[in-house]
Design an enzyme around this catalytic site. Sequence first.
Site, PDB file in Angstrom:
ATOM      1  CD  GLN A   1      -0.870  -1.188   3.725  1.00 50.47           C
ATOM      2  OE1 GLN A   1      -2.076  -0.644   3.882  1.00 50.47           O
ATOM      3  NE2 GLN A   1       0.110  -1.466   5.051  1.00 50.47           N
TER       4      GLN A   1
ATOM      5  CG  HIS B   1      -4.642   3.345  19.782  1.00 53.14           C
ATOM      6  ND1 HIS B   1      -3.686   4.377  19.443  1.00 53.14           N
ATOM      7  CD2 HIS B   1      -4.795   2.027  18.638  1.00 53.14           C
ATOM      8  CE1 HIS B   1      -4.097   3.861  17.602  1.00 53.14           C
ATOM      9  NE2 HIS B   1      -4.199   2.997  17.653  1.00 53.14           N
TER      10      HIS B   1
ATOM     11  CD  GLU C   1       0.518  -4.399   9.919  1.00 56.29           C
ATOM     12  OE1 GLU C   1       0.096  -3.707  10.952  1.00 56.29           O
ATOM     13  OE2 GLU C   1       0.433  -4.253   9.077  1.00 56.29           O
TER      14      GLU C   1
ATOM     15  CG  ASP D   1      -3.535 -12.651   4.934  1.00 56.50           C
ATOM     16  OD1 ASP D   1      -4.014 -11.836   5.668  1.00 56.50           O
ATOM     17  OD2 ASP D   1      -3.917 -12.773   3.518  1.00 56.50           O
ATOM     18  N   GLY D   2      -3.750 -11.427   8.345  1.00 57.06           N
ATOM     19  CA  GLY D   2      -3.951 -12.270   9.587  1.00 57.06           C
ATOM     20  C   GLY D   2      -4.475 -13.635   9.155  1.00 57.06           C
TER      21      GLY D   2
ATOM     22  CG  ASP E   1      -5.810  -1.060  14.684  1.00 55.80           C
ATOM     23  OD1 ASP E   1      -6.753  -0.701  14.674  1.00 55.80           O
ATOM     24  OD2 ASP E   1      -4.706  -0.614  16.088  1.00 55.80           O
ATOM     25  CB  SER E   2      -8.607  -4.463  10.016  1.00 54.88           C
ATOM     26  OG  SER E   2      -9.462  -3.668  10.161  1.00 54.88           O
ATOM     27  CB  THR E   3      -6.885  -0.700   6.468  1.00 58.14           C
ATOM     28  OG1 THR E   3      -6.917  -1.228   5.343  1.00 58.14           O
ATOM     29  CG2 THR E   3      -6.118  -0.347   6.975  1.00 58.14           C
ATOM     30  CG  ASP E   4     -11.758   2.345   5.733  1.00 57.77           C
ATOM     31  OD1 ASP E   4     -11.978   2.597   7.161  1.00 57.77           O
ATOM     32  OD2 ASP E   4     -11.914   3.118   5.090  1.00 57.77           O
TER      33      ASP E   4
HETATM   34  N1  AG3 Z   1      -7.196   1.559  12.179  1.00 56.79           N
HETATM   35  C1  AG3 Z   1      -8.234   2.386  11.116  1.00 56.79           C
HETATM   36  C2  AG3 Z   1      -9.631   2.545  11.311  1.00 56.79           C
HETATM   37  C3  AG3 Z   1     -10.256   2.798   9.737  1.00 56.79           C
HETATM   38  C4  AG3 Z   1      -9.904   4.358   9.156  1.00 56.79           C
HETATM   39  N2  AG3 Z   1     -10.739   4.914   8.002  1.00 56.79           N
HETATM   40  C5  AG3 Z   1     -10.953   6.437   7.300  1.00 56.79           C
HETATM   41  N3  AG3 Z   1      -9.811   7.013   7.429  1.00 56.79           N
HETATM   42  N4  AG3 Z   1     -11.119   5.577   6.198  1.00 56.79           N
HETATM   43  C6  AG3 Z   1      -6.028   2.904  12.496  1.00 56.79           C
HETATM   44  C7  AG3 Z   1      -5.484   1.540  13.296  1.00 56.79           C
HETATM   45  C8  AG3 Z   1      -5.072   2.281  14.624  1.00 56.79           C
HETATM   46  N5  AG3 Z   1      -4.650   1.481  15.156  1.00 56.79           N
END
Ligand code: AG3
Length: 281
Positions: free
Chosen positions: A32, A63, A107, A138-139, A157-160
């Site tokens: 990414q 957090h 991660e 990969d999780g 604790d993921s991204t979208d």
């Molecule tokens: N986790 C990201 C949450 C999603 C945010 N989405 C967005 N900005 N569109 C953050 C990790 C923190 N440890």
Amino acid sequence: MLDLWYTENWTENTRFSIKVKNHLHSEMSEFQKIDFFESEEYGKFFTLDGLMMVTEKDEFIYHDMITHVAMATNPKVKKVLVIGAGDGGTVRELTRYKNIEKIDMVEIDERVVRLSQQFLPVTADKLTDPRVTMYFEDGLKFVEEAESGEYDLILVDSTDPISVGEGLFTTEFYNNCFRVLGEEGILINQHESPYFEKFSKEMQKAHRKILDTFPIAKVYQFHQPTYPSGHWLFGFASKKFDPIKDHKPEEWEKLNIKTRYYNSELHRGCFALPNYVKEML
Ligand code: AG3
């Protein structure tokens, strides 16, 4: 004068911008695009594929909420699996608990960890705690291969759910989480926002899959100023514990953990949802 702004397109018609003092770093990792910035108002912050992940100003909210709700429901947790979370903020909160013996963090992108250690020590500086083992993989694959009943708590604790985060929102993943959790296991999921349809659709899909997998599945809310709409959710799922009926405020308060956002009243309050959110579940 240079007028530099970071912008996330929250929807096709809504944008969120922060004035930037310095673009500290930008690279395309194997997975990414990673960017670190410095700003007047939010301190340092970083984005993945242009999406806001962490700012120094409001990371404490996210957090605190991903960690302490589960820990005050079962303060006896000893073995924790953290998926994603390369910035280290979630692990930092977990290391405040003396009785936690093991924190495995998975991660997919090692670069997120290394850059967070360089630019965001506020979140990353507890990744060196001796209880922490980092796995760069990969999780989805990790939980597939992990032993049954190995963990008391899983924090996702993921991204979208686009690109690298996608596999973490599947039935296959939730089934494996169920399997690797012990009898008293709790699963917390990054659950997107209920407000804009683009995000709430994902939240609904994820929640339904979790309801099919776990006997107890709830959603709780908090206020995250730098995420789309500022209204964000985590999913709480468990084999045994109800986060309200089994909430242990006295036990948790005895641990004397200093928090800036989470407290015992908020624990009860965050499960009270607006009607429009209840209707989605
Ligand atoms: N986790 C990201 C949450 C999603 C945010 N989405 C967005 N900005 N569109 C953050 C990790 C923190 N440890």
